[in-house]
Motif scaffolding. Sequence first.
Motif, short mmCIF file in Angstrom:
data_model
loop_
_atom_site.label_atom_id
_atom_site.label_comp_id
_atom_site.label_asym_id
_atom_site.label_seq_id
_atom_site.Cartn_x
_atom_site.Cartn_y
_atom_site.Cartn_z
N GLU A 99 35.82 37.44 33.48
CA GLU A 99 36.72 37.40 32.32
C GLU A 99 35.99 36.90 31.09
O GLU A 99 36.39 37.21 29.96
CB GLU A 99 37.96 36.54 32.64
CG GLU A 99 38.89 37.29 33.59
CD GLU A 99 39.80 36.40 34.43
OE1 GLU A 99 39.93 35.20 34.13
OE2 GLU A 99 40.37 36.92 35.40
N ILE A 172 40.05 41.33 41.05
CA ILE A 172 40.56 40.09 40.45
C ILE A 172 41.96 40.29 39.91
O ILE A 172 42.18 41.15 39.03
CB ILE A 172 39.61 39.59 39.33
CG1 ILE A 172 38.27 39.19 39.94
CG2 ILE A 172 40.24 38.43 38.57
CD1 ILE A 172 37.22 38.78 38.93
N GLY A 173 42.90 39.55 40.46
CA GLY A 173 44.28 39.60 39.97
C GLY A 173 45.00 40.91 40.23
O GLY A 173 46.07 41.16 39.66
N SER A 210 41.67 38.24 44.45
CA SER A 210 42.91 38.44 45.23
C SER A 210 42.91 37.78 46.60
O SER A 210 43.51 38.30 47.54
CB SER A 210 43.24 39.94 45.34
OG SER A 210 43.53 40.48 44.07
N VAL A 211 42.24 36.65 46.70
CA VAL A 211 42.33 35.87 47.96
C VAL A 211 43.71 35.22 48.00
O VAL A 211 44.17 34.65 47.00
CB VAL A 211 41.24 34.78 48.03
CG1 VAL A 211 41.39 33.95 49.29
CG2 VAL A 211 39.86 35.41 47.96
N GLY A 232 44.88 33.11 41.16
CA GLY A 232 46.34 32.97 41.18
C GLY A 232 46.87 32.10 42.31
O GLY A 232 47.76 31.27 42.09
P1 PGA Z 1 42.48 36.02 41.65
O1 PGA Z 1 41.27 35.53 40.68
O2 PGA Z 1 42.37 35.20 42.91
O3 PGA Z 1 43.72 35.71 40.87
O4 PGA Z 1 42.27 37.48 41.90
C1 PGA Z 1 40.03 35.19 41.22
C2 PGA Z 1 39.10 34.76 40.10
O5 PGA Z 1 39.14 35.36 39.02
O6 PGA Z 1 38.30 33.80 40.27
#
Ligand code: PGA
Length: 247
Positions: A99, A172-173, A210-211, A232
């Motif tokens: 990000e 991610i997310g 997305s864990v 998250g």
């Molecule tokens: P997420 O983010 O678990 O919400 O997918 C992981 C991260 O960006 O470190």
Amino acid sequence: MKQSVKMIVGNWKMNGLAADLAQAEAVRVSLAEAPTGNRVGLCFPATLIAQAAGRLKGSPVEVGGQDCHAAASGAYTGSVSAEMLKEAGASLVIAGHSERRAGFGETDADVAAKVKAALRAGLEPIVCVGETLEQRDAGRALEVVTLQVAGSLPESLSGRAFAVAYEPVWAIGTGRTPTVEQVAEMHAAIRQAQVERLGAARAPILYGGSVNPKNAAELLGVDGVDGVLVGGASLKADDFLAIVRAG
Ligand code: PGA
């Protein structure tokens, strides 16, 4: 008997006001009542680090920042240095999260400079790498991530404590995760790239993206996965604790 110590780190991103530290407190209480052999960390927004460090003092929960500037101080309006994070009570810091690479234009060289700053201040950096979906679809995932490892890990990391986090940008997310085979393949490639760059270094390699409490045990069981970086699902103590206890 546990096979190995896993490193479970939460990343709150730009979430959390003081009242939300009750979640971190709940993690502390649960781990005090029923300790786990795993390493546990939470990376807070900079504004919460001092308070979080105070409330988590003496607990096994390590406190981290999410980014730092490469310089120790200076005319960098809005930025926070590694020294400032350290003084506020952090022991970890994330460097090169996608990000920040995508949203703030951070290059591998910028990330390497931040990693050096973390070492200078006595913080343990968690260096993030990961390919976009476009790069994976083009068959370039291994090449892209290997280059990121080579460019983002300064030689001064040799012999120092740090971690690498493999976070495919598309996971991610999104609720999507790579297959077990894809994770194992990438972690092996990262390990190899790390050894080529730093010699015999054996830093933990975390998976992130997305864990959640449902998939954590499977991901933590993948060959070469030494822990997870959780976005998250780290915001709520119950979810995060379920992941901590899955390893
Ligand atoms: P997420 O983010 O678990 O919400 O997918 C992981 C991260 O960006 O470190």
